[in-house]
Design an enzyme around this catalytic site. Structure first.
Site, mmCIF file in Angstrom:
data_model
loop_
_atom_site.group_PDB
_atom_site.id
_atom_site.type_symbol
_atom_site.label_atom_id
_atom_site.label_comp_id
_atom_site.label_asym_id
_atom_site.label_seq_id
_atom_site.Cartn_x
_atom_site.Cartn_y
_atom_site.Cartn_z
ATOM 1 N N SER A 162 87.064 83.525 49.349
ATOM 2 C CA SER A 162 88.011 83.468 50.340
ATOM 3 C C SER A 162 87.620 81.743 50.348
ATOM 4 O O SER A 162 88.534 81.260 51.779
ATOM 5 C CB SER A 162 86.478 84.068 51.584
ATOM 6 O OG SER A 162 86.408 85.587 50.987
ATOM 7 N N HIS A 203 93.820 87.389 48.681
ATOM 8 C CA HIS A 203 92.995 87.605 49.423
ATOM 9 C C HIS A 203 93.456 88.465 50.256
ATOM 10 O O HIS A 203 94.951 88.282 50.778
ATOM 11 C CB HIS A 203 93.081 85.725 50.087
ATOM 12 C CG HIS A 203 91.985 85.980 51.103
ATOM 13 N ND1 HIS A 203 92.548 86.189 52.494
ATOM 14 C CD2 HIS A 203 90.457 86.107 50.599
ATOM 15 C CE1 HIS A 203 90.789 85.169 52.960
ATOM 16 N NE2 HIS A 203 89.633 86.000 51.924
HETATM 17 N N1 LIG Z 1 83.869 90.627 52.536
HETATM 18 C C1 LIG Z 1 85.092 90.172 53.146
HETATM 19 O O1 LIG Z 1 84.982 90.402 54.626
HETATM 20 C C2 LIG Z 1 85.899 88.966 52.149
HETATM 21 C C3 LIG Z 1 87.069 89.083 52.317
HETATM 22 C C4 LIG Z 1 87.685 88.287 51.272
HETATM 23 C C5 LIG Z 1 87.702 87.971 50.551
HETATM 24 N N2 LIG Z 1 86.324 88.125 49.808
HETATM 25 C C6 LIG Z 1 85.645 87.993 49.103
HETATM 26 O O2 LIG Z 1 85.392 88.884 48.047
HETATM 27 C C7 LIG Z 1 84.424 88.805 47.345
HETATM 28 C C8 LIG Z 1 83.743 89.758 46.734
HETATM 29 O O3 LIG Z 1 83.233 90.056 48.387
HETATM 30 P P1 LIG Z 1 81.851 91.142 48.705
HETATM 31 O O4 LIG Z 1 81.701 91.536 50.157
HETATM 32 O O5 LIG Z 1 82.861 92.492 47.945
HETATM 33 O O6 LIG Z 1 80.707 90.898 47.754
HETATM 34 P P2 LIG Z 1 79.236 91.831 47.558
HETATM 35 O O7 LIG Z 1 78.290 91.213 47.378
HETATM 36 O O8 LIG Z 1 80.274 93.142 48.348
HETATM 37 O O9 LIG Z 1 80.171 92.780 45.868
HETATM 38 C C9 LIG Z 1 80.195 91.605 45.274
HETATM 39 C C10 LIG Z 1 79.976 92.515 43.798
HETATM 40 O O10 LIG Z 1 80.156 91.756 42.579
HETATM 41 C C11 LIG Z 1 79.084 91.883 42.101
HETATM 42 N N3 LIG Z 1 78.709 90.993 40.877
HETATM 43 C C12 LIG Z 1 79.164 89.587 40.833
HETATM 44 N N4 LIG Z 1 78.445 88.767 39.554
HETATM 45 C C13 LIG Z 1 79.654 89.347 38.452
HETATM 46 C C14 LIG Z 1 79.856 89.675 37.701
HETATM 47 N N5 LIG Z 1 79.980 88.154 37.047
HETATM 48 N N6 LIG Z 1 80.447 90.204 36.809
HETATM 49 C C15 LIG Z 1 80.652 91.601 37.542
HETATM 50 N N7 LIG Z 1 80.620 91.979 38.841
HETATM 51 C C16 LIG Z 1 79.616 90.841 39.769
HETATM 52 C C17 LIG Z 1 77.814 92.553 42.294
HETATM 53 O O11 LIG Z 1 76.889 92.945 41.566
HETATM 54 C C18 LIG Z 1 78.602 92.500 43.204
HETATM 55 O O12 LIG Z 1 78.189 93.975 43.093
HETATM 56 C C19 LIG Z 1 84.191 87.437 47.503
HETATM 57 O O13 LIG Z 1 84.455 86.225 46.419
HETATM 58 C C20 LIG Z 1 84.411 87.590 48.746
HETATM 59 O O14 LIG Z 1 84.267 85.929 49.302
HETATM 60 C C21 LIG Z 1 85.400 89.071 51.365
#
Ligand SMILES: NC(=O)c1ccc[n+]([C@@H]2O[C@H](COP(=O)([O-])OP(=O)(O)OC[C@H]3O[C@@H](n4cnc5c(N)ncnc54)[C@H](O)[C@@H]3O)[C@@H](O)[C@H]2O)c1
Length: 679
Positions: free
Chosen positions: A120, A141
């Protein structure tokens, strides 16, 4: 275009599990990878829970859920995605973690695999440059919840190849996303104006311009949204807002940086208190600030080439569920008023400059005009895309004018051999814009509707008689005018999600753009009457069985089907055909005897009792005058040459739109079941 048959998602958290769910829902195999078995299982459990909710809300059957889940597998080994066509990263928002991950994925994956980041707040280039495949790297995204929110920002960076962009757009389409193509810039398109919207709310509070309930209310009214900025921050987390504003501020300057109050609220770790009375006297200044900031930033990002005005609006409407996009709001409040609001903001924050596009528009003294129809000519094929997915590509005056112009351009291009019509997003074309009709009736301007329809007919006849092969790509729902557009094409390629339908008699009118005429020429008057009287959808499969659809293919086979049709050349679309036996009962419902029974409120005879009762019930909800007109028109059109048959349809338009039932039916759409009086 190449196929997407396997997708990898890295990170089984909130976003990753939702992204995986959506791909599986749309029939694509997906592997979800996380750091250990527990996290993988947690992601799968999340998907199961979401799908179970879908069963409770009758969106899925238990059988469909089993089917969807069978397409999701989990792993802790990156090798499991080695042969994927596309791998999307959704791990922690940490530059180091993501960089390391992409190095590993680059090594693990096949040559063909496209790597994508769902970051993001970082640049796509930051991660692409860590790999040996910058040409096969892109930003995708998603918006929360990724299985529900249809918006997808597709972010090619300078080294992303055109083939990668094309394949990514195909992937977007295949899992039901509306893609907007955005430059690799801070906050991409949507967060660029959404984050300042949150931050400015806190700033106004900090400056004592108004209190929280007043700022909430002003925002809700200004953008016609259900939740104001403070409530949104409470729901999605104040730390996320601070983090997003901080990264924007670092890249773009202090105007975007989080205000002190926002930061301190994060430190305190408590939510905003929303209760209290609204101070009406402060609504106006708060509204102006919101407009100045959000509209100003939207204009700035367009100025910088980050996204088009149409995609910026789409981002707001689909991603944030605003009723109108920033540019539509600018048109509504007026360019002068917009300029004044942005000017006040530009004077307040020295690093925020008045966007050129606003100065130009103000000088031109007219509202923004939007491009809703795209034309793309490649290898002798002109693709005309109705690009208004936020309104299911419905046809209004502007769309029809642009569609006609693009068609003329394609038709006169000697390089073009075939013209393919398609809709962006999930639908093909969901009919005509009902508001247009309602406004014209209320303004006592029904002749305008007749003129508009006459022009529509002329256009559809040009499509039908074009010397180049005209094809409708029916890969989503179509209704009314959309189905009529498809029927006017010389051939139709459909996917299983395509459909046609004529709901007009249920809203007080009849299909006025040749729907009855062309349907009857395909399948005979009796079956045409059945579909027009009941408004029952004609699935792509049924349309194929009836010989209306020429090719029924999976989405990945569309290009092959188009090539095939082009190689075959024109065929007689109204050729005589045998109607499959399973449609006999439906045709019997449209026989002259049964039509008279239905029109006098009696159940039809000679068919299965349950079907007869069901049909009588459905027809009983339709507008009687519209049914009578449709019946007479279909009968009169039999055997007439096209232009004459068209006149018959046009001839009763004024009469039907003048009925009280037409106004009742059209005004009720999306609100309630209409009550027809037969007048
Ligand atoms: N939450 C939102 O509204 C939103 C919207 C758009 C984009 N994003 C982006 O999406 C991404 C994920 O966000 P989220 O809210 O799902 O986070 P989250 O913390 O819920 O999930 C992240 C997952 O990634 C896993 N992980 C971390 N490092 C890893 C690796 N090296 N290999 C495999 N798995 C790994 C973790 O164990 C966890 O299960 C971020 O980059 C965030 O900025 C989030």
């Amino acid at each position: 275009m190449s196929q997407i048959s396997k997708v990898g998602v890295i990170g089984a958290g909130n976003m990753g599990s939702g992204i995986a769910q959506k791909f599986a829902q749309e029939g694509i195999n997906v592997v979800m990878v996380d750091m250990n078995d527990e996290f993988v299982q947690r992601g799968i459990n999340t998907i199961e829970k979401m799908l179970q909710e879908g069963v409770e809300r009758k969106i899925f059957t238990p059988g469909q859920v089993d089917d969807i889940l069978s397409r999701v597998t989990g792993s802790t080994d990156y090798a499991a995605v080695a042969d994927a066509d596309l791998v999307i990263e959704a791990v922690f928002e940490d530059k180091g973690v993501k960089s390391e991950l992409f190095k590993k994925l680059d090594q693990a994956c096949n040559e063909k695999t496209i790597l994508a980041t769902n970051t993001s707040s970082f640049y796509v280039r930051d991660f692409a440059d860590q790999t040996t495949r910058p040409d096969r790297f892109i930003g995708l995204h998603y918006f929360y919840h990724p299985a529900k929110n249809r918006l997808l920002e597709v972010i090619p960076y300078e080294k992303t190849s055109p083939a990668t962009l094309e394949k990514s757009l195909l992937a977007a389409k295949l899992h039901g996303k509306t893609a907007i193509v955005v430059k690799d810039a801070p906050g991409f398109a949507v967060n660029r104006f959404f984050v300042p919207f949150l931050n400015e709310a806190a700033r106004m509070l900090e400056e004592n311009l108004a209190d929280i309930p007043t700022i909430e209310e002003a925002a809700k009214r200004a953008f016609k949204i259900g939740m104001g900025p403070f409530m949104l921050m409470n729901v999605t987390g104040i730390p996320i807002a601070v983090h997003a504003a901080t990264t924007l501020g670092e890249e773009l300057g202090p105007f975007y940086a989080p205000c002190e109050l926002l930061k301190s609220q994060k430190e305190k770790g408590v939510n905003w208190v929303l209760d209290g009375d609204v101070d009406e006297s402060r609504i106006q200044p708060v509204t102006e600030r919101f407009y100045g900031v959000c509209l100003g930033v939207a204009a700035a990002l367009v100025d910088e080439g980050v996204a088009s005005i149409e995609d910026t609006d789409r981002g707001a409407k689909i991603g944030l569920r605003w009723i109108m996009g920033p540019f539509e709001i600018m048109n509504k409040i007026g360019i002068e008023a917009t300029y004044a609001a942005v000017d006040t903001v530009a004077r307040k924050y020295p690093d925020f400059k008045m966007p050129e596009i606003l100065s130009r528009q103000k000088a031109a003294g007219k509202p923004f005009s939007f491009n809703f129809v795209d034309l793309d000519v490649k290898n002798g094929v002109a693709n005309i895309t109705l690009n208004r997915p936020e309104a299911m590509n419905s046809l209004n005056e502007a769309v029809v004018t642009q569609l006609t112009a693009k068609f003329a351009e394609a038709e006169s291009n000697p390089a073009v051999k075939a013209i393919v019509f398609q809709g962006a997003g999930k639908a093909f074309v969901a009919g005509a814009d009902i508001r247009y009709f309602v406004n014209k009736i209320k303004a006592d301007k029904i002749p305008d509707i007749v003129d508009f329809t006459r022009k529509g007919h002329e256009f559809l006849l040009q499509i039908e008689n074009c010397s180049k092969l005209t094809i409708a790509l029916l890969d989503g729902l179509s209704l009314g005018g959309g189905s009529e557009l498809a029927l006017a094409c010389q051939a139709i390629v459909a996917t299983p999600s395509g459909s046609m339908g004529f709901p007009e008699t249920g809203i007080g009118i009849y299909p006025g753009l040749g729907g009855m005429l062309r349907l009857a020429r395909h399948v005979g008057p009796a079956l045409a009457k059945y579909y027009v009287f009941t408004g029952m959808p004609i699935s792509a499969e049924n349309a194929h069985a009836l010989g209306i659809v020429n090719r029924l293919v999976a989405p990945v086979e569309i290009d092959g089907a188009l090539d095939d049709l082009m190689a075959q050349g024109k065929t007689d679309k109204y050729r005589r055909r045998d109607i499959p036996a399973r449609f006999e009962a439906l045709a019997a419902l449209g026989s002259p005897e049964n039509v008279s029974r239905l029109l006098s409120g009696k159940p039809p005879e000679g068919v299965d009792k349950a079907l007869a009762a069901k049909t009588a019930k459905i027809v009983g909800y339709k507008a009687p005058l519209a049914l009578q007109a449709a019946n007479a028109i279909i009968d009169q059109q039999i055997g007439k040459p096209m232009p004459e048959a068209v006149e018959i349809e046009l001839g009763r338009l004024h009469e039907i739109f003048s009925t009280a039932d037409a106004l009742e039916g059209l005004s009720s759409v999306g609100r309630r079941r209409p009550e027809f009086k037969g007048s």
